[in-house]
Design a protein around this motif. Structure first.
Motif, PDB file in Angstrom:
ATOM      1  N   TRP A 189       0.841  -1.197   0.000  1.00 17.94           N
ATOM      2  CA  TRP A 189       0.000   0.000   0.000  1.00 17.94           C
ATOM      3  C   TRP A 189       0.875   1.245   0.000  1.00 17.94           C
ATOM      4  N   PHE A 190       0.534   2.180  -0.883  1.00 14.99           N
ATOM      5  CA  PHE A 190       1.343   3.381  -1.075  1.00 14.99           C
ATOM      6  C   PHE A 190       0.591   4.594  -0.523  1.00 14.99           C
ATOM      7  N   VAL A 191       1.308   5.340   0.360  1.00 14.37           N
ATOM      8  CA  VAL A 191       0.736   6.550   0.948  1.00 14.37           C
ATOM      9  C   VAL A 191       1.391   7.769   0.305  1.00 14.37           C
ATOM     10  N   ASP A 192       0.574   8.686  -0.170  1.00 15.14           N
ATOM     11  CA  ASP A 192       1.059   9.956  -0.715  1.00 15.14           C
ATOM     12  C   ASP A 192       0.219  11.045  -0.058  1.00 15.14           C
ATOM     13  N   VAL A 193       0.759  11.653   1.013  1.00 15.42           N
ATOM     14  CA  VAL A 193      -0.025  12.582   1.811  1.00 15.42           C
ATOM     15  C   VAL A 193       0.685  13.927   1.930  1.00 15.42           C
ATOM     16  N   GLU A 194      -0.112  15.018   1.855  1.00 17.96           N
ATOM     17  CA  GLU A 194       0.419  16.376   2.028  1.00 17.96           C
ATOM     18  C   GLU A 194      -0.396  17.052   3.154  1.00 17.96           C
ATOM     19  N   PRO A 195       0.053  16.857   4.430  1.00 15.91           N
ATOM     20  CA  PRO A 195      -0.712  17.381   5.566  1.00 15.91           C
ATOM     21  C   PRO A 195      -0.853  18.901   5.522  1.00 15.91           C
ATOM     22  N   ILE A 196       0.214  19.578   5.158  1.00 15.98           N
ATOM     23  CA  ILE A 196       0.181  21.028   4.978  1.00 15.98           C
ATOM     24  C   ILE A 196       0.868  21.352   3.662  1.00 15.98           C
ATOM     25  N   LYS A 197       0.533  22.480   3.082  1.00 15.44           N
ATOM     26  CA  LYS A 197       1.045  22.824   1.758  1.00 15.44           C
ATOM     27  C   LYS A 197       2.577  22.874   1.769  1.00 15.44           C
ATOM     28  N   ARG A 241       5.755  10.396   1.227  1.00 12.12           N
ATOM     29  CA  ARG A 241       5.407   9.175   0.467  1.00 12.12           C
ATOM     30  C   ARG A 241       6.086   7.987   1.133  1.00 12.12           C
ATOM     31  N   LYS A 242       5.304   6.915   1.281  1.00 12.29           N
ATOM     32  CA  LYS A 242       5.873   5.728   1.919  1.00 12.29           C
ATOM     33  C   LYS A 242       5.050   4.501   1.576  1.00 12.29           C
ATOM     34  N   ARG A 243       5.726   3.331   1.524  1.00  8.00           N
ATOM     35  CA  ARG A 243       5.047   2.069   1.206  1.00  8.00           C
ATOM     36  C   ARG A 243       4.912   1.208   2.470  1.00  8.00           C
ATOM     37  N   PHE A 244       3.807   0.462   2.556  1.00  9.60           N
ATOM     38  CA  PHE A 244       3.546  -0.405   3.708  1.00  9.60           C
ATOM     39  C   PHE A 244       3.012  -1.753   3.239  1.00  9.60           C
ATOM     40  N   LYS A 245       3.143  -2.747   4.103  1.00  5.13           N
ATOM     41  CA  LYS A 245       2.665  -4.084   3.765  1.00  5.13           C
ATOM     42  C   LYS A 245       1.151  -4.188   3.882  1.00  5.13           C
ATOM     43  N   THR A 246       0.574  -3.444   4.819  1.00  7.82           N
ATOM     44  CA  THR A 246      -0.873  -3.551   5.028  1.00  7.82           C
ATOM     45  C   THR A 246      -1.537  -2.173   4.902  1.00  7.82           C
ATOM     46  N   LYS A 247      -2.841  -2.215   4.618  1.00 10.17           N
ATOM     47  CA  LYS A 247      -3.605  -0.971   4.487  1.00 10.17           C
ATOM     48  C   LYS A 247      -3.710  -0.265   5.839  1.00 10.17           C
ATOM     49  N   MET A 248      -3.821  -1.070   6.930  1.00 12.23           N
ATOM     50  CA  MET A 248      -3.944  -0.473   8.260  1.00 12.23           C
ATOM     51  C   MET A 248      -2.699   0.347   8.604  1.00 12.23           C
ATOM     52  N   GLU A 249      -1.513  -0.200   8.288  1.00  9.67           N
ATOM     53  CA  GLU A 249      -0.279   0.534   8.553  1.00  9.67           C
ATOM     54  C   GLU A 249      -0.245   1.842   7.766  1.00  9.67           C
ATOM     55  N   ALA A 250      -0.715   1.782   6.521  1.00  9.49           N
ATOM     56  CA  ALA A 250      -0.733   2.976   5.682  1.00  9.49           C
ATOM     57  C   ALA A 250      -1.672   4.036   6.260  1.00  9.49           C
ATOM     58  N   GLN A 251      -2.843   3.596   6.712  1.00  5.19           N
ATOM     59  CA  GLN A 251      -3.802   4.535   7.293  1.00  5.19           C
ATOM     60  C   GLN A 251      -3.274   5.161   8.586  1.00  5.19           C
ATOM     61  N   GLN A 252      -2.624   4.345   9.393  1.00  2.08           N
ATOM     62  CA  GLN A 252      -2.055   4.854  10.636  1.00  2.08           C
ATOM     63  C   GLN A 252      -0.968   5.886  10.357  1.00  2.08           C
ATOM     64  N   PHE A 253      -0.152   5.623   9.333  1.00  2.00           N
ATOM     65  CA  PHE A 253       0.897   6.574   8.989  1.00  2.00           C
ATOM     66  C   PHE A 253       0.301   7.896   8.511  1.00  2.00           C
ATOM     67  N   GLU A 254      -0.723   7.819   7.659  1.00 10.25           N
ATOM     68  CA  GLU A 254      -1.343   9.047   7.145  1.00 10.25           C
ATOM     69  C   GLU A 254      -1.926   9.886   8.294  1.00 10.25           C
ATOM     70  N   ALA A 255      -2.643   9.215   9.197  1.00 10.06           N
ATOM     71  CA  ALA A 255      -3.249   9.917  10.328  1.00 10.06           C
ATOM     72  C   ALA A 255      -2.188  10.529  11.232  1.00 10.06           C
TER      73      ALA A 255
END
Length: 329
Positions: free
Chosen positions: A11-19, A24-38
């Motif tokens: 699962w690939f995370v591409d998040v821009e919390p502030i402008k 960007r980061k890759r994870f094995k599970t969707k839960m890990e990706a969601q936790q990282f984004e949050a």
């Protein structure tokens, strides 16, 4: 910008919390990706300067040098410790420190013991490695668990501590008195026999640490100052020796040569401590209290001193009287 599933199943995370702040980061599970984004959104809202901490890719040898710089050089045996740690890093192939595998350490240890390394030395090496990681974490230099923290030392067969009989003490002192090349070993040996001091502690004594008939040891292994009373006659001998010959010099090598010239045979590695063991053994055999001995020897825990408990006359008498074959009368 979102969480997407890649063709390889990660699962690939591409998040821009502030402008202007994008992660960007890759994870094995969707839960890990969601936790990282949050977590990224929360951290940036609390502190706009927050960023992902890069992976610690430092080699084991780098941590060894850092440990010596921050802590090791303050130790009395720091140079010896860092030399051993450098050798350990080399023997292990200098891996990334955070990824050090206990199984690899155990495998290398087994091979070295099979080739002749003593079990005691192997345990000492593991102890140094554990201590290095623990100290660096305490200092905040690393933020991960000690990779070898749960490794157990080898279980070794306990060896009996050798001590000299009264006859052997007389033989040794006579041989030291006959040695004319250095006047110091015979006096250092007498101090060790009278106080239970380690050779290095007795050798480092200065005249200002002899207060009346009491010797004060300040250069101890435990870093604690301890005082041990001696006879008036020995105190007088020590003062006369200093007036005639000056401070003690490094004379352990001469002592070992003289010891080899006698009929006394000791197990390997016990020559430098045999006088300390002799004091402790005779102290207990003559009725001394084990706790008093602990304070005299400067042991941090009573368990170290208990090695001599079996020599107690009460202990030996009870072994005869309390065994199932004993018959009174």
């Amino acid at each position: 910008m979102s969480i997407t599933k890649l063709p390889d199943g990660r699962w690939f995370v591409d998040v821009e919390p502030i402008k202007g702040k994008r992660f960007r980061k890759r994870f094995k599970t969707k839960m890990e990706a969601q936790q990282f984004e949050a977590n990224a959104r929360q951290k940036c809202s609390e502190n706009p300067g927050w960023t992902i901490k890069p992976k610690d890719r430092r080699k084991l040898s780098e941590l060894v040098e850092l440990w010596y710089e921050l802590h090791g050089q303050t130790l009395a045996n720091g140079k010896r410790c860092v030399a051993i740690l450098r050798l350990i890093a080399k023997d292990l192939g200098d891996p990334v420190a955070v990824a050090l595998e206990p199984a690899k350490v155990a495998r290398v240890r087994s091979l070295q013991v099979a080739k002749g390394m003593s079990g005691k030395y192997a345990n000492n090496r593991l102890g140094y490695l554990k201590s290095m990681y623990n100290e660096l974490r305490q200092l905040g230099t690393i933020d991960y668990e000690n990779p070898v923290g749960r490794m157990r030392p080898l279980k070794l067969q306990e060896k009996p501590l050798s001590y000299l009989t009264k006859h052997q003490v007389s033989e040794l002192l006579a041989a030291l008195d006959a040695r004319t090349t250095s006047p110091h070993p015979k006096m250092v040996a007498r101090i060790c026999l009278a106080t239970g001091a380690r050779w290095g502690e007795a050798q480092a004594l200065t005249l200002d640490r002899l207060k009346g008939n009491t010797v004060i040891f300040a250069n101890t292994k435990s870093k604690r100052v301890r005082s041990v009373p001696i006879s008036e006659a020995l105190a007088k001998e020590i003062r006369q020796h200093w007036q005639t010959h000056g401070p003690f010099t490094n004379c352990l090598g001469v002592f070992r040569i003289v010891l080899l010239s006698t009929s006394i045979k000791l197990p390997r590695g016990q020559a430098s401590h045999v006088l300390r063991h002799t004091f402790a053994s005779h102290f207990i055999m003559n009725g001394g209290h084990i706790v008093t001995l602990q304070h005299i020897l400067g042991h941090a825990s009573l368990s170290m001193t208990m090695r001599y408990a079996h020599l107690s006359q009460d202990h030996l008498t009870e072994a005869v009287r309390l065994n199932p074959l004993f018959r009174e009368g």
